[in-house]
Design an enzyme around this catalytic site. Structure first.
Site, mmCIF file in Angstrom:
data_model
loop_
_atom_site.group_PDB
_atom_site.id
_atom_site.type_symbol
_atom_site.label_atom_id
_atom_site.label_comp_id
_atom_site.label_asym_id
_atom_site.label_seq_id
_atom_site.Cartn_x
_atom_site.Cartn_y
_atom_site.Cartn_z
ATOM 1 N N GLY A 1 12.463 30.840 -29.443
ATOM 2 C CA GLY A 1 12.659 30.196 -30.733
ATOM 3 C C GLY A 1 13.934 29.395 -30.873
ATOM 4 O O GLY A 1 14.041 28.538 -31.742
ATOM 5 N N GLN A 2 14.921 29.652 -30.008
ATOM 6 C CA GLN A 2 16.212 28.997 -30.186
ATOM 7 C C GLN A 2 16.115 27.484 -30.030
ATOM 8 O O GLN A 2 16.776 26.729 -30.743
ATOM 9 C CB GLN A 2 17.230 29.567 -29.196
ATOM 10 C CG GLN A 2 18.662 29.206 -29.566
ATOM 11 C CD GLN A 2 19.684 29.964 -28.733
ATOM 12 O OE1 GLN A 2 19.331 30.719 -27.840
ATOM 13 N NE2 GLN A 2 20.943 29.771 -29.020
ATOM 14 N N SER B 1 10.923 25.498 -21.895
ATOM 15 C CA SER B 1 12.023 26.461 -21.808
ATOM 16 C C SER B 1 11.852 27.372 -20.607
ATOM 17 O O SER B 1 10.743 27.556 -20.093
ATOM 18 C CB SER B 1 12.077 27.320 -23.077
ATOM 19 O OG SER B 1 12.301 26.519 -24.222
ATOM 20 N N THR C 1 21.925 21.446 -24.990
ATOM 21 C CA THR C 1 21.912 22.906 -25.107
ATOM 22 C C THR C 1 22.349 23.499 -23.773
ATOM 23 O O THR C 1 22.677 22.780 -22.829
ATOM 24 C CB THR C 1 20.505 23.415 -25.452
ATOM 25 O OG1 THR C 1 19.668 23.345 -24.287
ATOM 26 C CG2 THR C 1 19.871 22.598 -26.573
ATOM 27 N N CYS C 2 22.314 24.839 -23.683
ATOM 28 C CA CYS C 2 22.720 25.473 -22.425
ATOM 29 C C CYS C 2 21.742 25.164 -21.298
ATOM 30 O O CYS C 2 22.096 25.256 -20.121
ATOM 31 C CB CYS C 2 22.861 26.980 -22.607
ATOM 32 S SG CYS C 2 21.329 27.818 -23.062
ATOM 33 N N ASN C 3 20.503 24.785 -21.625
ATOM 34 C CA ASN C 3 19.486 24.540 -20.601
ATOM 35 C C ASN C 3 19.158 23.077 -20.374
ATOM 36 O O ASN C 3 18.419 22.760 -19.434
ATOM 37 C CB ASN C 3 18.189 25.268 -20.966
ATOM 38 C CG ASN C 3 18.280 26.752 -20.689
ATOM 39 O OD1 ASN C 3 19.055 27.186 -19.852
ATOM 40 N ND2 ASN C 3 17.498 27.535 -21.407
ATOM 41 N N MET D 1 23.642 33.454 -29.702
ATOM 42 C CA MET D 1 23.257 34.008 -28.406
ATOM 43 C C MET D 1 23.808 35.422 -28.231
ATOM 44 O O MET D 1 23.144 36.298 -27.648
ATOM 45 C CB MET D 1 23.709 33.086 -27.281
ATOM 46 C CG MET D 1 23.030 31.723 -27.328
ATOM 47 S SD MET D 1 23.513 30.620 -25.993
ATOM 48 C CE MET D 1 22.452 31.190 -24.689
ATOM 49 N N ALA E 1 30.539 35.615 -30.603
ATOM 50 C CA ALA E 1 29.823 36.283 -31.699
ATOM 51 C C ALA E 1 28.849 35.330 -32.391
ATOM 52 O O ALA E 1 28.569 35.472 -33.574
ATOM 53 C CB ALA E 1 30.833 36.842 -32.715
ATOM 54 N N GLY E 2 28.317 34.387 -31.631
ATOM 55 C CA GLY E 2 27.358 33.439 -32.188
ATOM 56 C C GLY E 2 25.918 33.920 -32.051
ATOM 57 O O GLY E 2 25.661 35.107 -31.814
#
Length: 488
Positions: free
Chosen positions: A156-157, A150, A90-92, A235, A232-233
């Protein structure tokens, strides 16, 4: 500079408990390992990098896009000591989960794969890496799924991302029974922790933290700034939601395709959208004060070269255009910050928002400890119940070999027998074997109940000692490893 400890270069972590476990694991890795196939049982291992300790410049190199997960899992399970594999990218965070026949050898193979995939050296990777095994690895994923690891507590993502790994894994051969069970348990735990411990109450996402960060950086209300969002996703949808909650009423939305952008806009009827396609990106950026970037592109979209000629931002933001890049890999080049009137932020900068709510995070995390302990015990009992299956097979196989050998000796001494007589003797030998095995087999069967698994495992170890089944297990493991090595 890379972090270090008195013991040498070790992985770092934002949690002391996981840091200690990870340091011990990496130290053991560094010591190499003798031939431990006889004493080791298959291990669950988690190896990875997180936003808490690793700069985005390194995370983005080893990040694995969703469309490449199946290939990555196939490459990992082709390694001699890795039986199952899963990717949580993921991004993190970028985390690899594997079931390995030897934890040291398996962990080493994962590290080698990460270096090769990301094009980085072991010296670059190791100082930031965490390595966890078995109970520590399981607890880590349960915490991740619950939103406790997180940047923003309870977001929640990450639960949706863990669930996505589980769902996609159903169609990937190398995502085997153990990882399937682990990720399924993690999804259950994430749902329980949020429902029972109010983790989502007042919780924010990476997107909302990005909006909050900009609110902190601006002297003016957010609604006074001209805002553009690239992508446009999910996030981007959250960016719009939280920008609207701050009073923003107009957004320029850039995307590769019109239908997805229009679908996002339909969900926010009170926001005025100017939808543009990507060829208009530089013009739109030049007309914007705040540029949020949350696209799925694997390439840089905004660089020093293509942003150099853009007009200055408006007086409402003191002439400083702020780029907020929450994409991983990054879509805004770090050198854009060197341009006059420009500031660049990425996911690592969101820690500033998180620190403001540290005490509340710790309080709610403590509330979730009971849920995590329950889910950990449930998973371990289920996994322990699987451990007896190979023992059952080995015991039955050993008994069958003895039965066949002794039967052949007896038939050889009995002279000519009719077909009916031979069948009767064979059935007698099989009946005696099955009756003798009935008690031990019953003692090895468990339905995964926490209360009965411990007794079942104790029975299993006793039978393995009585019949020396560990030698058979070691031979099987070595044969499996050699077969994979030849295949490679």
């Amino acid at each position: 500079a890379a972090p270090s400890t008195a013991a040498g270069r070790m992985p770092v972590s934002h949690r002391p408990a996981s840091a200690a476990s990870s340091s011990r694991a990496l130290a053991a890795l560094g010591n190499g390992g003798a031939d431990r196939y006889v004493s080791e049982k298959p291990a669950l291992i988690s190896i990875g990098l997180t936003v808490h300790s690793t700069p985005v410049s390194l995370r983005e190199k080893v990040a694995v896009p969703e469309q490449e997960w199946a290939t990555a899992i196939a490459e990992l399970t082709a390694m001699p000591h890795i039986e199952e594999a899963g990717i949580l990218s993921t991004c993190n965070r970028m985390e690899v989960y594997v079931q390995a026949v030897s934890w040291q050898r398996g962990a080493r193979e994962v590290m080698d794969w990460m270096c090769k995939y990301g094009g980085v050296t072991e010296e670059e990777l190791t100082p930031y890496l965490f390595v966890l095994r078995d109970r520590d690895a399981v607890m880590h994923l349960l915490r991740v799924s619950s939103g406790l690891e997180s940047l923003v507590l309870g977001e929640g993502q990450i639960l949706a991302q863990v669930k996505n790994v589980y769902q996609l894994g159903q169609d990937i051969e190398g995502f085997g029974r153990n990882l399937n069970g682990l990720f399924k348990q993690a999804v259950t735990c994430g749902k329980r922790a949020r429902a029972e411990c109010r983790l989502t109450e007042g919780a924010v996402s990476v997107s909302s933290a990005a909006v909050e960060l900009m609110q902190m950086k601006l002297d003016a209300p957010l609604e006074d700034a001209s805002i553009a969002i690239i992508g446009a996703g999910t996030m981007s949808r959250l960016l719009v939601k939280h920008a609207q909650s701050k009073g923003v009423k107009k957004v320029t939305l850039l995307n590769r395709s019109m239908p997805r952008a229009e679908a996002l806009a339909e969900d926010f009827p009170d926001v005025e959208f100017d939808i543009q396609l990507m060829p208009e990106m530089l013009r739109v950026v030049g007309e914007s004060d705040l540029v949020f970037v949350a696209s799925g592109s694997t390439d840089l979209l905004l660089t020093e070269d293509n942003c150099a000629g853009l007009p200055a931002a408006s007086a409402a933001v003191d002439g400083v255009r702020r780029y907020v890049d929450i994409s991983v890999p990054r879509n805004v080049g770090a050198e854009v910050a060197d341009l006059e009137g420009s500031a660049v932020y990425n996911v690592d900068d969101l820690k500033e928002v998180v620190e403001a709510n540290k005490a509340e995070r710790l309080r709610r995390a403590k509330m979730a400890e009971g849920v995590l302990a329950d889910e950990l015990a449930t998973f371990e009992s289920w996994r322990d119940s699987l451990e007896t299956v190979p023992t059952i097979k080995r015991l039955r196989s050993m008994a069958e070999d003895i039965r066949v050998s002794e039967l052949e000796k007896a038939l050889g001494r009995m002279g000519d027998l009719t077909k009916k007589e031979r069948k009767a003797v064979e059935e007698l030998s099989r009946g005696v074997m099955n009756k003798l095995l009935h008690g031990p087999m019953q003692a090895l069967r468990s339905d995964g109940d926490v209360r009965t698994v411990a007794e079942t495992i104790e029975n299993m170890h006793a039978l393995e000692r009585m019949f020396d089944l560990q030698k058979i297990a070691a031979a099987e493991t070595k044969a499996k490893v050699e077969k994979q090595r030849k295949g490679n």
